[in-house]
Design an enzyme around this catalytic site. Structure first.
Site, PDB file in Angstrom:
ATOM      1  N   TYR A   1      13.450  35.147  49.676  1.00 29.74           N
ATOM      2  CA  TYR A   1      13.555  33.691  49.504  1.00 29.74           C
ATOM      3  C   TYR A   1      12.376  32.987  50.159  1.00 29.74           C
ATOM      4  CZ  TYR A   1      15.406  28.930  49.827  1.00 29.74           C
ATOM      5  OH  TYR A   1      15.563  27.566  49.750  1.00 29.74           O
TER       6      TYR A   1
ATOM      7  N   LYS B   1       9.533  30.442  48.490  1.00 33.90           N
ATOM      8  CA  LYS B   1       9.326  29.072  48.935  1.00 33.90           C
ATOM      9  C   LYS B   1       7.894  28.851  49.431  1.00 33.90           C
ATOM     10  CE  LYS B   1      12.021  27.559  47.245  1.00 33.90           C
ATOM     11  NZ  LYS B   1      12.289  26.310  46.499  1.00 33.90           N
TER      12      LYS B   1
END
Length: 314
Positions: free
Chosen positions: A194, A198
């Site tokens: 993740y 990002k």
């Protein structure tokens, strides 16, 4: 002017969003949370039309009905179905949009998934990177002709706002591990995957500015917001789920507060293109990789090579 440091700017959407008369807005993840609230706030300021992008038709129309109930004079809000994990879906959606609109003033890349089980998108990318970065990169590529045409008009102010996250801090020490982007990347933890996605969001907005300076592109962190994003967390990350719930209970902000940074970035004259902002309008707080020119260029070149054959079939 934008804040460089710890002081957050004051921003009241009702008063500080300027007139959006004549503008066309498209926002992903529009059926709930930050995306829905952003569309609601935009709709108060007189845009020509807003395109609400979501996967679920039922949820999208429910959101549109709710927004119109709260903003009776809202402009036309059009549902645009899209699955960011499918290039076929993105191409079809971009085709629908470009056939019906000849301008685009604000592109809000808001949608995302977090800490899901290991997997790949329909096109073989690590599922978080593929959805959060590749899907939005393809959508932007396909909409660039419309964005640039709009930017060429006198007194235009075209924005591309990308939702990154302070979780970019959880990306690998190298920033982006390119050998993990087209597989399940199971050697990385779900939060590392993740964080990598990002960080990619922040780097993409930074490099977009280098190639298209006529657009004002920025990436933002909304804050720790009590949205349904945590619902996508896998059962295997139960410790993180508990930590997330505890953190949001004590220091989390509600959805209207969480939208302030992206609304500011999409409309304020103080935005410096290519910058990563934490709430509200605070620059210079990202980890060093968010300002890594070489890494941003490498990611851009890698992404462009992956997308080189992608186009809208008219």
């Amino acid at each position: 002017m934008a804040s460089s440091g710890s002081k957050s700017l004051q921003f009241n959407p009702d008063k500080d969003i300027p007139s959006l008369e004549g503008k066309v807005i498209l926002g992903t993840g529009g059926s709930s949370g930050l995306g829905k609230q952003s569309i609601l706030e935009f709709s108060k300021h007189g845009p020509k039309e807003i395109w609400l992008v979501a996967r679920s038709k039922a949820k999208a129309h429910g959101a549109i009905d709710d927004i119109k109930a709260q903003v009776p004079n809202a402009p036309p809000i059009k549902f645009l179905p899209m699955d960011l994990g499918s290039f076929v879906s993105i191409r079809e959606s971009a085709k629908t949009f470009t056939q019906q609109s000849d301008r685009l003033d604000i592109l809000l890349l808001n949608a995302g998934i977090m800490s899901v089980p290991a997997g790949t998108t329909d096109d073989g990318y690590e599922i978080q990177f593929g959805t959060n970065h590749m899907g939005h990169a393809l959508l932007t590529k396909l909409l660039l002709p419309t964005l640039l045409t709009t930017a060429a008009e006198p007194k235009s102010d075209v924005r591309v706002t990308v939702l990154a996250s302070s979780a970019h801090r959880y990306a690998p020490a190298e920033g982006i591990l390119f050998d993990t982007l087209k597989n399940r990347a199971e050697r990385l933890s779900t939060i590392t995957r993740y964080g990598q996605s990002k960080l990619a969001n922040a780097l993409y907005a930074k490099e977009l500015t280098q190639h298209y300076p006529q657009l004002t592109s920025s990436s933002i962190q909304p804050g720790l917001v009590t949205t349904n994003l945590a619902n996508t967390m896998s059962d295997s990350s139960w410790i993180m789920r508990i930590a997330w719930k505890v953190a949001t209970a004590f220091i989390g902000v509600d959805v209207p507060t969480g939208t302030l940074n992206q609304l500011w970035a999409s409309t304020s004259k103080e935005v410096v293109s290519g910058t990563y902002y934490e709430p509200i309008g605070r620059a210079g707080l990202g980890k060093p990789h968010t300002n890594d020119d070489a890494l941003a260029k490498r990611l851009w070149d890698w992404t462009e090579k992956e997308l080189k054959d992608e186009r809208i079939d008219m």
